[in-house]
Write a protein that holds these residues in place. Structure first.
Motif, PDB file in Angstrom:
ATOM      1  N   ASP A 138       0.670  -1.371   0.095  1.00 11.39           N
ATOM      2  CA  ASP A 138       0.020   0.137  -0.030  1.00 11.39           C
ATOM      3  C   ASP A 138       0.733   1.238   0.059  1.00 11.39           C
ATOM      4  OD1 ASP A 138      -2.371  -1.484  -0.063  1.00 11.39           O
ATOM      5  OD2 ASP A 138      -2.592  -1.386   2.180  1.00 11.39           O
ATOM      6  N   GLU A 139       1.942   1.363   0.714  1.00  7.10           N
ATOM      7  CA  GLU A 139       2.880   2.436   0.759  1.00  7.10           C
ATOM      8  C   GLU A 139       3.671   2.721  -0.453  1.00  7.10           C
ATOM      9  OE1 GLU A 139       6.874   3.848   3.329  1.00  7.10           O
ATOM     10  OE2 GLU A 139       5.232   2.399   4.389  1.00  7.10           O
ATOM     11  N   ILE A 159       1.052   4.080  -3.035  1.00  9.89           N
ATOM     12  CA  ILE A 159       0.757   5.574  -2.907  1.00  9.89           C
ATOM     13  C   ILE A 159       1.998   6.342  -3.433  1.00  9.89           C
ATOM     14  CG2 ILE A 159       0.583   7.334  -1.016  1.00  9.89           C
ATOM     15  CD1 ILE A 159      -0.933   5.109   0.842  1.00  9.89           C
ATOM     16  N   LYS A 219       1.745   6.479  -7.237  1.00 17.19           N
ATOM     17  CA  LYS A 219       0.989   7.483  -7.728  1.00 17.19           C
ATOM     18  C   LYS A 219       1.217   8.615  -7.660  1.00 17.19           C
ATOM     19  CE  LYS A 219      -3.355   7.935  -9.343  1.00 17.19           C
ATOM     20  NZ  LYS A 219      -3.496   7.586 -10.643  1.00 17.19           N
TER      21      LYS A 219
END
Length: 823
Positions: free
Chosen positions: A805-806, A809, A812
């Motif tokens: 998830d990190e 992010i 993105k």
């Protein structure tokens, strides 16, 4: 009365490559010949034949049959010409346009047998390299195995074209028999003892002689059933009346068979009923007669000689194909090109299709030939610099065959693009049951944990060619795909890995047609080329897990091989958006050796399945010479220098001098096996140290349970899965003060810690545990508690998801910044 055996072959070079033509008339020629093939299949299915037919057609045609575009246009062709193909259309619809199902039915009914051949029916005599020849053979075989789950044992040389030496390649590819022009076998060296019998080549391939005189009689439409049966009787009478090893092999083209089958079968049925001939399968003939057959040298041969004008007119095409083949071989032997997997894969397709076209090159198909030559030249230019991505994408769409992992008809749809689950593509060269070290065990635990936590996990791994495994396995949320490397029998490991990466890339691209992946994870440099190429293709985060480094394993970089691996590790680390390591020691190593960005390195320890433990499985090791009175010191791992087992053997030698109640069990395989075995024999330790090789899972668990002490004497160990396995069993464990091991246990509380390579300390550690049973028991219990708290897969899965998830992010945010900068 004299009699003989016989077998029948029907062959056809169906022009499947015409499907790629933009001209409808050219494609219609394929559909017309496919209608003839439909007619043949329908006839074989409906007729009550007394003998099976061996079928030889281009293996690529089987893939074409499953393509929606072909099925659509074939249906339109049959319906448009219904007055000529009414029966064929009926048969086509009967199998719902899935003609391979009809072929599978005939296989199951023993009405046909499939002969393998070069993938595109290319004449192997036109090829110039060993790798090229094997590529065409292996491609053809793999298509048949994949489409029909059928392993052919016979090989058909297109046009019967053969030169000495090809038998070695065919035999090494796993085939047992083939066929050659009868005259070639009749005048082999030495001359066969008996006329009409099969012979064996110098490399052990059995060849049956094709009776050309019988084929000529059948082809002549002026001849009737009487002429056919008289020719058969004449051939039989020429054979030995006593040994009865003669075998009449009829090889006939599909179109001729369809035209003449009525007269042919009438003549055949007569001589069968009269006892002149009896059908025999090649396998049965081989089993009955092979030991008695002559071994001979065979000269070059072909069924139809090509006019010299063909080579004069199209000589430049043959030269171009030879050049592309040589360039392809050079690329496959040059690791620097392996990052260009997509370009190389397309180049290979162009060349294989080109070679197939050249088997029957003419004015009608020379435009297709030129198209493949031009495409190959363009792809070769891409390897010298940047390449045109849009052109390559369009070309891949145009040439949609020769993908080893095409989607199986009727397979369950997975990875729906509308599925809300996060989708992960994981690449790993190891995965159970294909286990070499701890990497495969780690990947198995991680993938199961992520699937349980709601990820849709797709794992691509290598297929173990020694095992019969499914190409695809599925359980809740986890899909496993096993692919054969491009050069699955390649002995050079670097080349084997390159072939594996190409197959992984192809499978990944196939999956992406129906799945929108959110992440890619690569486990070590071995899958780096495929991972990097896919990441660039899809522009999604790539997270790599580095399990160990070549520098760490060898205490530096000393050879060209080590330098190559070191550079591949560096490339993967630099290209990854995030890097996972199993210990702070490994993190420091990556920063020091590769100057890696510490901000993208995450430390997540390896995990252990607590259900790994089970009790009293001693039956699995009942064959080992370990008496119940003996104290067992157990060690397991790859038998390489950095694992430090030499230190353990030195300790065993010393301890055996004063303690006869202890024995040592060392399990594993690797390059040091023979050296350790010689050490044991030289020091007469055979009754003290048992070197038992590779352990199956049940035997490994049984030995953990039986062991009193476990030793991990590594000189270099990024983490140490064996330590976790040992502590799950609450066994007092001795570990080296190195790498990730030193973070697992505390000296004399949850383990015994020694310096790497220190034999005296190892002896003292073993003696301490033997002499202090209560302390040993307490150390084992504390170790298990530690594992339960820190190394369960549930926790490791949570930590890994957090990293994903990190990294997503950050990826993105980087994209957004770039978009703003470009606006």
């Amino acid at each position: 009365m004299n009699y003989s055996y016989f077998q029948a072959i029907v062959y056809a070079n169906l022009p499947f490559i015409n499907l790629f033509s933009k001209k409808q008339n050219t494609r219609n020629k394929l559909y017309k010949e496919s209608a003839s093939f439909l007619n043949f299949l329908q006839y074989v299915e409906q007729e009550k034949e007394h003998y099976p037919i061996q079928l030889a057609i281009p293996p690529c045609y089987y893939d074409i049959l499953e393509m929606p575009f072909f099925q659509k246009e074939m249906t339109e062709f049959l319906e448009k010409n219904k007055e000529n193909y009414e029966k064929e259309l009926q048969y086509w619809n009967e199998y719902s346009k899935q003609l391979n199902k009809g072929i599978s039915y005939l296989l199951a009914q023993n009405k046909i047998e499939i002969l393998a051949s070069a993938a595109t029916f290319s004449e192997l005599t036109n090829l110039n390299t060993k790798k090229g020849i094997r590529k065409h053979i292996d491609k053809g075989r793999s298509i048949i195995e994949r489409v029909f789950n059928y392993k052919p044992t016979g090989f058909w040389f297109p046009n019967g074209s053969y030169t000495p030496g090809l038998d070695l390649h065919v035999k090494n590819a796993g085939f047992e028999f083939s066929f050659l022009k009868g005259e070639t076998i009749k005048f082999s060296d030495p001359l066969p003892t008996e006329e009409g019998t099969a012979v064996v080549s110098p490399h052990g391939l059995m060849f049956f002689p094709i009776e050309e005189s019988l084929t000529t009689i059948i082809q002549n439409t002026q001849n009737n059933r009487n002429d056919i049966q008289n020719e058969i009787v004449s051939i039989v009478n020429a054979y030995n009346h006593y040994r009865h090893q003669g075998v009449i092999t009829l090889a006939i083209e599909l179109s001729t068979f369809n035209e003449r089958r009525s007269e042919l079968n009438k003549g055949m049925m007569y001589v069968i009923d009269e006892g002149f001939i009896a059908n025999i399968s090649p396998a049965a003939y081989q089993k009955q007669f092979k030991e008695e057959l002559d071994q001979v040298h065979l000269c070059a041969s072909c069924l139809k000689n090509k006019d010299a004008s063909t080579f004069i007119e199209f000589g430049t095409y043959y030269a171009a194909s030879s050049f592309v083949e040589k360039q392809w071989e050079y690329i496959m032997n040059t690791p620097e090109f392996y990052a260009h997997t997509r370009v190389i894969a397309q180049l290979e397709k162009e060349w294989i299709l080109l070679a197939g076209l050249l088997s029957e090159v003419n004015e009608e198909n020379k435009e297709l030939v030129e198209n493949h030559i031009q495409a190959a030249e363009k792809l070769l230019s891409f390897l010298q610099g940047s390449y045109d991505v849009e052109w390559l994408q369009e070309r891949e769409k145009e040439v949609f065959v020769l993908n080893d992992a095409m989607i199986q008809t009727g397979s369950k749809e997975i990875g729906n693009k509308q599925n809300s689950k996060k989708k992960m593509l994981i690449l790993s060269w190891e995965y159970p049951p294909n286990i070499v070290g701890g990497l495969g065990t780690h990947v198995a635990g991680l993938t199961n944990s992520l699937a349980k936590k709601g990820y849709e996990v797709h794992l691509i791994t290598a297929q173990n060619i020694k095992l019969e495994e499914l190409d695809r396995e599925e359980q809740a949320g986890l899909f496993v795909y096993r692919v054969k490397p491009l050069n699955s029998l390649e002995e050079n490991f670097i080349h084997w890995i390159a072939g594996l990466n190409m197959r992984m890339w192809e499978k990944g691209m196939e999956l992406a047609s129906s799945i929108d992946f959110d992440f890619i994870q690569a486990h070590d440099w071995l899958v780096g080329a495929a991972a990097i190429s896919l990441q660039k293709e899809w522009n999604i985060p790539l997270i790599s897990t580095i399990h160990a480094t070549e520098h760490g394993r060898n205490g530096g970089i000393h050879t060209e091989m080590q330098k190559f691996i070191h550079e591949k590790e560096s490339q993967l680390i630099q290209e990854s958006n995030g890097v996972i390591v199993c210990s702070d020691y490994m993190k420091e190593e990556l920063i020091r050796i590769f100057q890696a960005d510490q901000n993208k390195i995450y430390t997540i320890p390896n995990g252990i399945d607590m259900s790994f433990f089970y009790e009293r499985a001693y039956d699995a090791i009942s064959d080992l010479p370990i008496s119940s009175e003996k104290t067992v010191v157990f060690a397991i791992g790859r038998l390489v220098k950095e694992k430090g087992f030499g230190t353990l053997l030195e300790a065993a030698k010393t301890i055996s001098m004063y303690n006869q109640k202890v024995c040592f069990v060392l399990a594993g395989v690797g390059p040091m096996y023979e050296e350790y075995k010689n050490y044991i024999e030289r020091n007469e330790l055979q009754s003290v140290v048992f070197l038992i090789g590779y352990l199956q899972e049940d035997r490994k668990k049984a030995l953990y349970e039986r062991a009193d002490i476990v030793v991990i004497p590594s000189h270099y160990e990024p983490f140490g899965m064996v330590a976790l396995e040992s502590l799950v069993y609450a066994k007092p464990t001795i570990i080296s003060n190195t790498g990730g091991l030193k973070a697992i246990a505390e000296h004399q509380k949850s383990g015994i810690v020694i310096e790497p390579g220190d034999t005296e300390q190892l002896i003292q550690g073993i003696d301490f545990l033997l002499e202090n049973e209560k302390s040993a028991e307490e150390i084992g219990k504390n170790g298990r508690k530690l594992v339960e708290q820190l190394f369960g897969w549930n926790r490791i899965g949570d930590e890994t998801m957090r990293v994903f998830d990190e990294v997503a992010i950050q990826h993105k945010m980087k994209e957004t910044v770039q978009e703003i900068g470009n606006s």
